[in-house]
Design a protein around this motif. Structure first.
Motif, PDB file in Angstrom:
ATOM      1  N   VAL A 150     -48.165  26.895 -51.201  1.00 26.63           N
ATOM      2  CA  VAL A 150     -48.259  25.657 -51.973  1.00 26.63           C
ATOM      3  C   VAL A 150     -47.245  24.667 -51.434  1.00 26.63           C
ATOM      4  CG1 VAL A 150     -48.120  24.615 -54.264  1.00 26.63           C
ATOM      5  CG2 VAL A 150     -48.997  26.948 -54.004  1.00 26.63           C
ATOM      6  N   ALA A 151     -47.694  23.448 -51.236  1.00 28.95           N
ATOM      7  CA  ALA A 151     -46.800  22.398 -50.737  1.00 28.95           C
ATOM      8  C   ALA A 151     -45.626  22.234 -51.688  1.00 28.95           C
ATOM      9  CB  ALA A 151     -47.562  21.081 -50.606  1.00 28.95           C
ATOM     10  N   GLY A 152     -44.422  22.170 -51.071  1.00 25.48           N
ATOM     11  CA  GLY A 152     -43.216  21.998 -51.874  1.00 25.48           C
ATOM     12  C   GLY A 152     -42.587  23.290 -52.333  1.00 25.48           C
ATOM     13  N   THR A 153     -43.208  24.420 -52.058  1.00 21.50           N
ATOM     14  CA  THR A 153     -42.671  25.723 -52.461  1.00 21.50           C
ATOM     15  C   THR A 153     -42.348  26.535 -51.207  1.00 21.50           C
ATOM     16  OG1 THR A 153     -44.007  25.693 -54.471  1.00 21.50           O
ATOM     17  CG2 THR A 153     -43.101  27.816 -53.796  1.00 21.50           C
ATOM     18  N   GLU A 154     -41.124  27.087 -51.145  1.00 20.55           N
ATOM     19  CA  GLU A 154     -40.699  27.826 -49.951  1.00 20.55           C
ATOM     20  C   GLU A 154     -41.549  29.078 -49.773  1.00 20.55           C
ATOM     21  OE1 GLU A 154     -36.438  28.753 -48.107  1.00 20.55           O
ATOM     22  OE2 GLU A 154     -36.918  30.130 -49.742  1.00 20.55           O
ATOM     23  N   VAL A 155     -41.883  29.367 -48.495  1.00 16.02           N
ATOM     24  CA  VAL A 155     -42.677  30.551 -48.175  1.00 16.02           C
ATOM     25  C   VAL A 155     -41.998  31.318 -47.048  1.00 16.02           C
ATOM     26  CG1 VAL A 155     -44.861  29.494 -48.867  1.00 16.02           C
ATOM     27  CG2 VAL A 155     -44.084  29.270 -46.504  1.00 16.02           C
ATOM     28  N   GLU A 156     -42.412  32.572 -46.915  1.00 14.99           N
ATOM     29  CA  GLU A 156     -41.926  33.428 -45.840  1.00 14.99           C
ATOM     30  C   GLU A 156     -43.127  33.933 -45.050  1.00 14.99           C
ATOM     31  OE1 GLU A 156     -38.834  36.766 -46.261  1.00 14.99           O
ATOM     32  OE2 GLU A 156     -40.753  37.845 -46.128  1.00 14.99           O
ATOM     33  N   VAL A 157     -43.117  33.654 -43.742  1.00 15.20           N
ATOM     34  CA  VAL A 157     -44.162  34.120 -42.841  1.00 15.20           C
ATOM     35  C   VAL A 157     -43.519  35.105 -41.873  1.00 15.20           C
ATOM     36  CG1 VAL A 157     -45.864  33.453 -41.111  1.00 15.20           C
ATOM     37  CG2 VAL A 157     -45.421  31.949 -43.058  1.00 15.20           C
ATOM     38  N   SER A 158     -44.172  36.225 -41.664  1.00 13.77           N
ATOM     39  CA  SER A 158     -43.597  37.262 -40.793  1.00 13.77           C
ATOM     40  C   SER A 158     -44.501  37.523 -39.596  1.00 13.77           C
ATOM     41  CB  SER A 158     -43.382  38.561 -41.573  1.00 13.77           C
ATOM     42  OG  SER A 158     -44.625  39.089 -41.984  1.00 13.77           O
ATOM     43  N   CYS A 159     -43.849  37.909 -38.512  1.00 12.13           N
ATOM     44  CA  CYS A 159     -44.559  38.364 -37.312  1.00 12.13           C
ATOM     45  C   CYS A 159     -44.101  39.795 -37.045  1.00 12.13           C
ATOM     46  CB  CYS A 159     -44.247  37.455 -36.122  1.00 12.13           C
ATOM     47  SG  CYS A 159     -45.030  38.015 -34.573  1.00 12.13           S
ATOM     48  N   MET A 160     -45.056  40.719 -36.961  1.00 16.45           N
ATOM     49  CA  MET A 160     -44.719  42.130 -36.822  1.00 16.45           C
ATOM     50  C   MET A 160     -45.566  42.735 -35.719  1.00 16.45           C
ATOM     51  SD  MET A 160     -44.458  44.945 -39.842  1.00 16.45           S
ATOM     52  CE  MET A 160     -46.124  44.673 -40.374  1.00 16.45           C
ATOM     53  N   VAL A 161     -44.902  43.472 -34.816  1.00 20.36           N
ATOM     54  CA  VAL A 161     -45.599  44.130 -33.713  1.00 20.36           C
ATOM     55  C   VAL A 161     -45.096  45.571 -33.616  1.00 20.36           C
ATOM     56  CG1 VAL A 161     -45.934  41.973 -32.444  1.00 20.36           C
ATOM     57  CG2 VAL A 161     -43.885  43.350 -32.022  1.00 20.36           C
ATOM     58  N   PRO A 162     -45.947  46.469 -33.110  1.00 20.69           N
ATOM     59  CA  PRO A 162     -45.491  47.856 -32.954  1.00 20.69           C
ATOM     60  C   PRO A 162     -44.470  47.978 -31.825  1.00 20.69           C
ATOM     61  CG  PRO A 162     -47.680  47.586 -32.035  1.00 20.69           C
ATOM     62  CD  PRO A 162     -47.349  46.291 -32.719  1.00 20.69           C
ATOM     63  N   ASP A 163     -43.564  48.906 -31.996  1.00 18.83           N
ATOM     64  CA  ASP A 163     -42.553  49.176 -30.977  1.00 18.83           C
ATOM     65  C   ASP A 163     -42.445  50.692 -30.811  1.00 18.83           C
ATOM     66  OD1 ASP A 163     -40.536  48.998 -29.158  1.00 18.83           O
ATOM     67  OD2 ASP A 163     -38.998  48.300 -30.574  1.00 18.83           O
ATOM     68  N   ASN A 164     -43.543  51.293 -30.337  1.00 18.48           N
ATOM     69  CA  ASN A 164     -43.624  52.747 -30.227  1.00 18.48           C
ATOM     70  C   ASN A 164     -43.663  53.223 -28.778  1.00 18.48           C
ATOM     71  OD1 ASN A 164     -43.768  53.349 -33.080  1.00 18.48           O
ATOM     72  ND2 ASN A 164     -45.788  52.355 -33.008  1.00 18.48           N
ATOM     73  N   CYS A 165     -43.311  52.354 -27.859  1.00 23.23           N
ATOM     74  CA  CYS A 165     -43.262  52.745 -26.442  1.00 23.23           C
ATOM     75  C   CYS A 165     -41.798  52.855 -26.038  1.00 23.23           C
ATOM     76  CB  CYS A 165     -43.983  51.721 -25.580  1.00 23.23           C
ATOM     77  SG  CYS A 165     -43.907  52.065 -23.800  1.00 23.23           S
ATOM     78  N   PRO A 166     -41.340  54.050 -25.734  1.00 29.29           N
ATOM     79  CA  PRO A 166     -39.915  54.207 -25.399  1.00 29.29           C
ATOM     80  C   PRO A 166     -39.537  53.536 -24.098  1.00 29.29           C
ATOM     81  CG  PRO A 166     -41.103  56.258 -25.050  1.00 29.29           C
ATOM     82  CD  PRO A 166     -42.063  55.331 -25.710  1.00 29.29           C
ATOM     83  N   GLU A 167     -40.523  53.174 -23.293  1.00 27.37           N
ATOM     84  CA  GLU A 167     -40.234  52.587 -21.990  1.00 27.37           C
ATOM     85  C   GLU A 167     -40.221  51.065 -22.028  1.00 27.37           C
ATOM     86  OE1 GLU A 167     -43.292  54.205 -19.563  1.00 27.37           O
ATOM     87  OE2 GLU A 167     -42.543  56.263 -19.707  1.00 27.37           O
ATOM     88  N   LEU A 168     -40.965  50.468 -22.965  1.00 28.00           N
ATOM     89  CA  LEU A 168     -41.072  49.009 -23.063  1.00 28.00           C
ATOM     90  C   LEU A 168     -40.883  48.573 -24.516  1.00 28.00           C
ATOM     91  CD1 LEU A 168     -44.235  48.420 -20.824  1.00 28.00           C
ATOM     92  CD2 LEU A 168     -41.863  47.930 -20.203  1.00 28.00           C
ATOM     93  N   HIS A 169     -39.952  47.636 -24.724  1.00 27.70           N
ATOM     94  CA  HIS A 169     -39.711  47.131 -26.078  1.00 27.70           C
ATOM     95  C   HIS A 169     -40.021  45.629 -26.109  1.00 27.70           C
ATOM     96  CE1 HIS A 169     -37.897  50.867 -27.429  1.00 27.70           C
ATOM     97  NE2 HIS A 169     -37.208  50.894 -26.279  1.00 27.70           N
ATOM     98  N   PRO A 170     -40.807  45.191 -27.107  1.00 20.13           N
ATOM     99  CA  PRO A 170     -41.212  43.777 -27.150  1.00 20.13           C
ATOM    100  C   PRO A 170     -40.084  42.868 -27.645  1.00 20.13           C
ATOM    101  CG  PRO A 170     -42.071  44.908 -29.056  1.00 20.13           C
ATOM    102  CD  PRO A 170     -41.376  45.964 -28.230  1.00 20.13           C
ATOM    103  N   GLU A 171     -40.180  41.612 -27.226  1.00 19.70           N
ATOM    104  CA  GLU A 171     -39.326  40.554 -27.760  1.00 19.70           C
ATOM    105  C   GLU A 171     -40.241  39.508 -28.409  1.00 19.70           C
ATOM    106  OE1 GLU A 171     -36.950  39.026 -24.643  1.00 19.70           O
ATOM    107  OE2 GLU A 171     -35.657  40.818 -24.519  1.00 19.70           O
ATOM    108  N   LEU A 172     -39.835  39.018 -29.588  1.00 24.78           N
ATOM    109  CA  LEU A 172     -40.682  38.106 -30.365  1.00 24.78           C
ATOM    110  C   LEU A 172     -40.145  36.684 -30.327  1.00 24.78           C
ATOM    111  CD1 LEU A 172     -41.404  40.247 -33.557  1.00 24.78           C
ATOM    112  CD2 LEU A 172     -42.798  40.004 -31.493  1.00 24.78           C
ATOM    113  N   SER A 173     -41.065  35.737 -30.306  1.00 24.18           N
ATOM    114  CA  SER A 173     -40.718  34.312 -30.412  1.00 24.18           C
ATOM    115  C   SER A 173     -41.850  33.592 -31.142  1.00 24.18           C
ATOM    116  CB  SER A 173     -40.483  33.698 -29.021  1.00 24.18           C
ATOM    117  OG  SER A 173     -41.652  33.820 -28.218  1.00 24.18           O
ATOM    118  N   TRP A 174     -41.491  32.504 -31.817  1.00 22.74           N
ATOM    119  CA  TRP A 174     -42.461  31.730 -32.591  1.00 22.74           C
ATOM    120  C   TRP A 174     -42.974  30.553 -31.777  1.00 22.74           C
ATOM    121  CZ3 TRP A 174     -44.515  33.181 -37.163  1.00 22.74           C
ATOM    122  CH2 TRP A 174     -43.865  34.176 -37.876  1.00 22.74           C
ATOM    123  N   LEU A 175     -44.234  30.232 -31.984  1.00 24.63           N
ATOM    124  CA  LEU A 175     -44.878  29.097 -31.338  1.00 24.63           C
ATOM    125  C   LEU A 175     -45.335  28.102 -32.407  1.00 24.63           C
ATOM    126  CD1 LEU A 175     -47.137  31.098 -28.845  1.00 24.63           C
ATOM    127  CD2 LEU A 175     -44.850  30.170 -28.407  1.00 24.63           C
TER     128      LEU A 175
END
Length: 582
Positions: A150-175
């Protein structure tokens, strides 16, 4: 407080036999990005009394039953696997320590599915666990937006990705988060036993302009070319704002008018056109037209548009001005007045725009106003000349209308100077012209003969009224003697006026020249002629000749028949007899 929307991952345990327990624990589901790897955590158990020298195990794909020949993902005894998994699978866990964790590398979409583990302790001590772990191969980050923003009311948006590869770990950024807020990266979080996620949060207060905004999250893996992006469009709810509406509208009477109302809101508003509290039209829409055909002055006024949804409302008004020619003016005031009184006359009309109002009489303008709907005419101390026909004219660029009215001024009689007597041969004719209102009575008096005749005696007097003028004519025939004095008297309820009528012409001088003897001779001749005529007409029609007694006045002829003036013939001369005619 942060609430994690957990993937449906938890460990399961399967019970086997009464003498011990066959059991396995693995996540019900696990996910990983295409091109990366995944470690499926696994732990199993078996009855203690078995005490195997070596523990082997097998991972199957999509089926737990060997007799169905499912693809082998990993097999500790022979290292023989299905071609799809060659070079992609290896065991991370130590089966002797009852750890069956599996690593899958270079993930591709066809590797997504169900994975089953089978424990092999030698001989008949083999057990395939019916429960399994479902691998989901993904290529977009998961953006979680609250169900309602709702306009004028604070909200929380999340970005979640799996991190189950011991060899490669993701890095997150917002667009596309510029202007919304600064992200907060929470890092690697353990979601359930054996599974991990990376999470980043974005807190902001949306405006109506943020509705439909495309917000993205990018997961990248360092030292690789792997990048994955996910997007979510913000569905921001906000109350209506009317953004499109006519300004003031002017229309000519009889024309077509369209009034537009458009509003911006989410969800779309209920639009309602109203006038004076009456609903004219409504609909759930972004814009609404109100059509008015052949508008009339009665539709002139203020129109309101109301826009509303569950989050609020807005309203605006527009004025409609219907332009039309003046209506026929109405005149209120005194139409009858007494001379000397003050007269006030009000002329009014309706038009749009307001008219030019003019009151005039006999083409003379008496009063005028510009762009007014009323005009007051004041006549102080009215005179007879103020009476008559007046016109009130109203006009604007769309037309003209006029109303005539009459002012009647009542006053005492006035005998005009043109009143006089005139003699021709043996006839005297007297003209009395009276101006009066209301109509007066008129009487002729012959003082020397003690005779008075009024206009009701139509055999002797002819009267005619024209406007405020009353003209009365008295005719005296057989006047060979000196003409008598004639007094005209006129009266009405406001007064009486008398005037001795003067003679005009040379006839009075004639009597002065012949002298008294001539006058006696002329009078004798006149008497003889009158007697002759009288006796002759009496023989013809006795009933037409009234008689006078011995004491009546001398013979005088009264007539309203003045042929030279065009008097009707029905008023014939009437003879009056006396004793001198016997």
């Amino acid at each position: 407080m942060i609430f994690l929307t957990a993937l449906p991952l938890f460990w399961i345990m399967i019970s086997a036999s009464r003498g011990g327990h066959w059991g396995a624990w693995m996540p019900l589901s696990i996910s990983a990005f295409e091109g990366t790897c995944v470690s499926i955590p696994c732990r199993f158990d078996f009855p203690d009394e078995l005490r195997p020298a070596v523990v082997h195990g097998v991972w199957y794909f999509n089926s737990p039953y060997p007799k169905n020949y499912p693809p082998v993902v990993f097999k500790s005894r022979t290292q023989v696997v299905h071609e799809s998994f060659q070079g992609r699978s290896r065991l991370l866990g130590d089966l002797g320590l009852r750890n069956c964790t599996l690593l899958l590398s270079n993930l591709s979409p066809e590797l997504g599915g169900k994975y089953y583990f089978r424990g092999d302790l030698g001989g008949y001590n083999q057990y395939t666990f019916s429960e399994h772990s479902v691998l989901d191969i993904i290529n977009t980050p998961n953006i979680v937006v609250p169900p309602e923003v709702v306009a004028g009311t604070e909200v929380e948006v999340s970005c979640m990705v799996p991190d189950n590869c011991p060899e490669l770990h993701p890095e997150l950024s917002w667009l596309g988060h510029e202007g919304l807020g600064e992200p907060a990266v929470l890092g690697r979080l353990r979601e359930d036993e054996g599974t991990w996620v990376q999470m980043s949060l974005l807190h902001f207060t949306p405006t109506r302009e943020a509705n439909g905004h495309r917000l993205g999250c990018q997961a990248s893996f360092p030292n690789t070319t792997l990048q994955f992006e996910g997007y979510a469009s913000l569905d921001v709810k906000y109350p209506p704002v009317i953004v499109d509406m006519n300004s003031s509208v002017e229309a000519i009477e009889g024309s077509h008018v369209s009034l537009l109302c458009g509003a911006d809101s989410n969800p779309p508003p209920l639009l309602t056109w109203m006038r004076d509290g009456t609903v004219l039209r409504e609909a759930v829409a972004e814009s609404l037209l109100l059509e008015l055909d052949e508008v009339t002055p009665g539709e002139d006024g203020v129109y309101a548009c109301l826009a509303e949804n569950a989050y609020g409302q807005d309203n605006r008004t527009v004025g409609l001005s219907v332009m039309y020619a003046p209506w026929k003016p109405t005149v209120n005031g005194t139409m009858v007045a007494v001379e000397g009184e003050t007269v006030s006359i009000l002329c009014s009309t309706q038009s749009n725009p307001d008219p030019i109002l003019t009151i005039f009489k006999e083409k003379q303008i008496l009063a005028t106003v510009i762009y007014e709907s009323e005009l007051q005419l004041e006549l102080p101390a009215v005179t007879p000349e103020d009476g008559g026909e007046y016109w009130c004219v109203a006009e604007n660029q769309y037309g003209q209308r006029a109303t005539a009215f009459n002012l009647s001024v009542e006053f005492a009689p006035i005998i005009l100077l043109e009143s006089h007597c005139a003699a021709a041969r043996d006839t005297v004719q007297c003209l009395c012209v009276v101006k009066a209102n209301p109509e007066p009575s008129v009487a002729f008096e012959l003082p020397s003969r003690n005779v008075t005749v009024n206009e009701t005696e139509r055999e002797f007097v002819y009267s005619e009224r024209s406007g405020l003028l009353l003209t009365s004519i008295l005719t005296l025939r057989g006047q060979a003697q000196a003409p008598p004095r004639v007094i005209c008297t006129s009266r009405n309820l406001y007064g009486t006026k008398s005037l001795e009528l003067p003679f005009q012409g040379a006839h009075r001088l004639m009597w002065a020249k012949i002298g008294p003897v001539g006058a006696v001779v002329a009078f004798a001749i006149l008497i003889a002629i009158v007697c002759y005529v009288t006796q002759t007409r009496r023989k013809k029609n006795v009933t037409e000749s009234p008689s006078f007694s011995a004491g009546d006045n001398p013979p005088v002829l009264f007539s309203s028949n003045f042929r030279a003036s065009g008097v009707p013939e029905k008023y014939e001369s009437r003879e009056v007899s006396t004793q001198e005619c016997h």
